[in-house]
Write a protein that holds these residues in place. Sequence first.
Motif, short mmCIF file in Angstrom:
data_model
loop_
_atom_site.label_atom_id
_atom_site.label_comp_id
_atom_site.label_asym_id
_atom_site.label_seq_id
_atom_site.Cartn_x
_atom_site.Cartn_y
_atom_site.Cartn_z
N GLU A 117 1.48 -0.14 -3.76
CA GLU A 117 1.41 -1.69 -4.20
C GLU A 117 2.82 -1.56 -5.26
OE1 GLU A 117 -2.36 -3.95 -4.93
OE2 GLU A 117 -2.34 -2.06 -5.91
N ASN A 118 2.87 -0.38 -6.02
CA ASN A 118 3.98 -0.27 -6.94
C ASN A 118 5.20 -0.38 -6.14
OD1 ASN A 118 4.60 0.11 -9.85
ND2 ASN A 118 5.67 2.07 -9.12
N ALA A 119 5.42 0.51 -4.94
CA ALA A 119 6.62 0.61 -4.19
C ALA A 119 7.01 -0.88 -3.91
CB ALA A 119 6.32 1.36 -3.13
N PHE A 120 5.91 -1.65 -3.20
CA PHE A 120 6.47 -3.10 -2.74
C PHE A 120 6.83 -3.88 -3.96
CE2 PHE A 120 4.34 -1.60 1.04
CZ PHE A 120 5.06 -2.45 2.00
N LYS A 121 6.18 -3.71 -5.08
CA LYS A 121 6.34 -4.49 -6.11
C LYS A 121 8.04 -4.09 -6.72
CE LYS A 121 4.93 -5.58 -10.99
NZ LYS A 121 4.04 -5.07 -12.09
N HIS A 122 8.37 -3.10 -7.06
CA HIS A 122 9.51 -2.61 -7.68
C HIS A 122 10.58 -2.15 -6.61
CE1 HIS A 122 7.57 -2.90 -11.56
NE2 HIS A 122 6.63 -2.07 -11.35
N GLY A 123 10.36 -1.96 -5.16
CA GLY A 123 11.38 -1.46 -4.44
C GLY A 123 11.77 -2.52 -3.64
N ILE A 124 11.75 -3.91 -3.92
CA ILE A 124 12.28 -4.76 -2.89
C ILE A 124 13.15 -5.61 -3.73
CG2 ILE A 124 11.84 -6.78 -1.29
CD1 ILE A 124 9.14 -5.14 -0.59
N CYS B 114 0.81 12.70 -0.29
CA CYS B 114 1.29 11.35 -0.15
C CYS B 114 2.65 11.26 -0.97
CB CYS B 114 0.32 10.25 -0.60
SG CYS B 114 0.79 8.58 -0.58
N VAL B 115 3.56 10.83 0.01
CA VAL B 115 4.86 10.85 -0.63
C VAL B 115 5.59 9.48 -0.43
CG1 VAL B 115 7.34 11.71 -0.67
CG2 VAL B 115 5.31 13.25 -0.28
N ILE B 116 5.91 8.90 -1.50
CA ILE B 116 6.62 7.53 -1.33
C ILE B 116 8.14 7.56 -2.16
CG2 ILE B 116 6.38 5.07 -2.12
CD1 ILE B 116 3.02 5.75 -2.15
N ARG B 117 8.91 7.21 -1.16
CA ARG B 117 10.52 6.92 -1.81
C ARG B 117 10.70 5.44 -1.46
NH1 ARG B 117 13.09 11.62 -2.58
NH2 ARG B 117 12.27 13.56 -1.92
N ASN B 118 11.20 4.82 -2.81
CA ASN B 118 11.58 3.29 -2.43
C ASN B 118 12.70 3.08 -3.28
OD1 ASN B 118 8.93 3.49 -4.35
ND2 ASN B 118 10.38 2.05 -5.23
N SER B 119 13.50 2.24 -2.98
CA SER B 119 14.78 1.73 -3.60
C SER B 119 13.92 1.29 -4.96
CB SER B 119 15.29 0.45 -3.21
OG SER B 119 14.67 -0.37 -2.62
N ASN B 120 14.62 1.07 -6.35
CA ASN B 120 14.30 0.73 -7.48
C ASN B 120 14.82 -0.49 -8.14
OD1 ASN B 120 12.51 1.19 -9.88
ND2 ASN B 120 14.31 1.85 -10.78
N TYR B 121 14.03 -1.66 -7.92
CA TYR B 121 14.66 -2.74 -8.61
C TYR B 121 13.38 -3.39 -9.53
CZ TYR B 121 17.76 -2.81 -4.79
OH TYR B 121 18.68 -2.44 -3.84
N PRO B 122 13.46 -2.88 -10.79
CA PRO B 122 12.20 -3.05 -11.60
C PRO B 122 12.08 -4.63 -12.19
CG PRO B 122 13.71 -1.20 -12.70
CD PRO B 122 14.28 -1.81 -11.43
N LYS B 123 10.72 -5.39 -12.22
CA LYS B 123 10.89 -6.59 -12.36
C LYS B 123 11.13 -6.80 -13.79
CE LYS B 123 8.94 -7.17 -8.35
NZ LYS B 123 9.65 -8.01 -7.12
N ASN B 124 11.50 -7.95 -14.15
CA ASN B 124 11.99 -8.55 -15.24
C ASN B 124 10.70 -8.60 -16.22
OD1 ASN B 124 11.04 -11.30 -14.95
ND2 ASN B 124 12.94 -11.72 -13.89
N GLU B 125 10.69 -8.84 -17.34
CA GLU B 125 9.71 -8.99 -18.53
C GLU B 125 8.68 -10.37 -18.22
OE1 GLU B 125 10.93 -8.49 -22.17
OE2 GLU B 125 11.55 -6.49 -22.07
N ASN B 126 9.32 -11.43 -17.73
CA ASN B 126 8.65 -12.53 -17.45
C ASN B 126 8.10 -12.56 -16.26
OD1 ASN B 126 9.69 -13.81 -19.75
ND2 ASN B 126 11.85 -14.41 -18.46
N ASP B 127 8.02 -11.48 -15.43
CA ASP B 127 7.12 -11.19 -14.14
C ASP B 127 5.76 -10.94 -14.46
OD1 ASP B 127 6.09 -10.92 -11.62
OD2 ASP B 127 7.94 -10.03 -10.82
N LYS B 128 4.93 -11.81 -13.99
CA LYS B 128 3.52 -11.59 -14.48
C LYS B 128 2.66 -11.13 -12.95
CE LYS B 128 4.13 -12.24 -18.67
NZ LYS B 128 4.32 -11.25 -19.85
N SER B 129 3.27 -10.76 -12.06
CA SER B 129 2.65 -10.47 -10.66
C SER B 129 1.52 -9.45 -10.66
CB SER B 129 3.73 -10.45 -9.64
OG SER B 129 4.58 -9.26 -9.82
#
Length: 354
Positions: free
Chosen positions: A269-276, A297-312
């Motif tokens: 979940e964290n990968a889909f939230k911050h990796g896209i 279990c190994v997960i690699r993803n691009s990193n695009y942190p959500k902004n502070e206003n994102d409450k997803s």
Amino acid sequence: MKWNINHKYPQELLIHLFVWVFLFGLPPMLIGHTNERLDEEEIFRMMGNPIAMTLVFYINYIWLVPRLVFNKKNKIYVLLNVILCAGMLFFTHFWFRLGNVYFHIPLPPPPNDSLWMWTFLSFRIRDFILFGLIAAVAATIRMSKKWHEAELGRQKAELKRIEAELKNLHNQINPHFLLNTLNNIYALIAFDTDKAQQAVQELSRLLRYVLYDNQEKYVPLCKEVGFICNYIELMRIRVTEDVDIETHFDIKPDSQTPIAPLIFISLIENAFKHGISPTNHSFIHISLTEKDGQVNCVIRNSNYPKNENDKSGSGIGLEQVQKRLELLYPGRYKWECNHSEDQKEYYSSITITT
């Protein structure tokens, strides 16, 4: 005081039987070893000390230690043991005299030799010390038993606490997972109702697992991997073709290796939230393998942190993963996670020894 040999532990009864055989069997064996004549008179008189030692042991084990030592009345305990050991000296002397009377053996005249008196006194001191040691052994065994029972009680209480905490975490995981998934479907409705309908169908498959299959402490690894695959397919629906999603599962199709349910889903979940990113090229690479008694279990993803206003998301998923790993796999897991130097890639790896 109730007789207190716990028959739930056969080894305790064996210890008592061994002590009885030792105390009452040693004197005849010693007499036989010296080739002295072993008659009824000798057997009767030599039983005095073993009987006295047995009385000292069980009076301490059954009554004095539980009533006094456990209630921190140590001074009274020591005083009563001094009186008890002294009483056993009179008991053994009386027993010896009783044997003479019973077998009609004439009592020898009391000697006036001072050497005899010192010898007699030294034997009495030896017996007194021996009775004291027997009392100490009884106290040690009884206190060890109480400590063992207390430790078992503590372990049972700790097990109940862990089970309650795990149940609480399960209750938190399901709403957390559903909240994130529903947010994804809500986002799809705005621009693609067909995909949203497909996502609802995928969600129904996931709910069957979440609501029924994952209520156990452990599930077969093949079921958990099937759930992860369904979840990834659900996530594919909402992303664009520019997102590179790769998966690699190297386990047996029917693997029955027990694994904690939903232990990896928060990482995915964290990968889909911050990796896209909606504008930049993104990737999520997921690998899950089983080899030599370890699940990795190994997960690699691009990193695009959500902004502070994102409450997803509530942000509790990774914290729950850490708690569950500590509770379910203490000392049997390794979790590594970090960002690349340019902060553009995130890496997470969990290795569990099953």
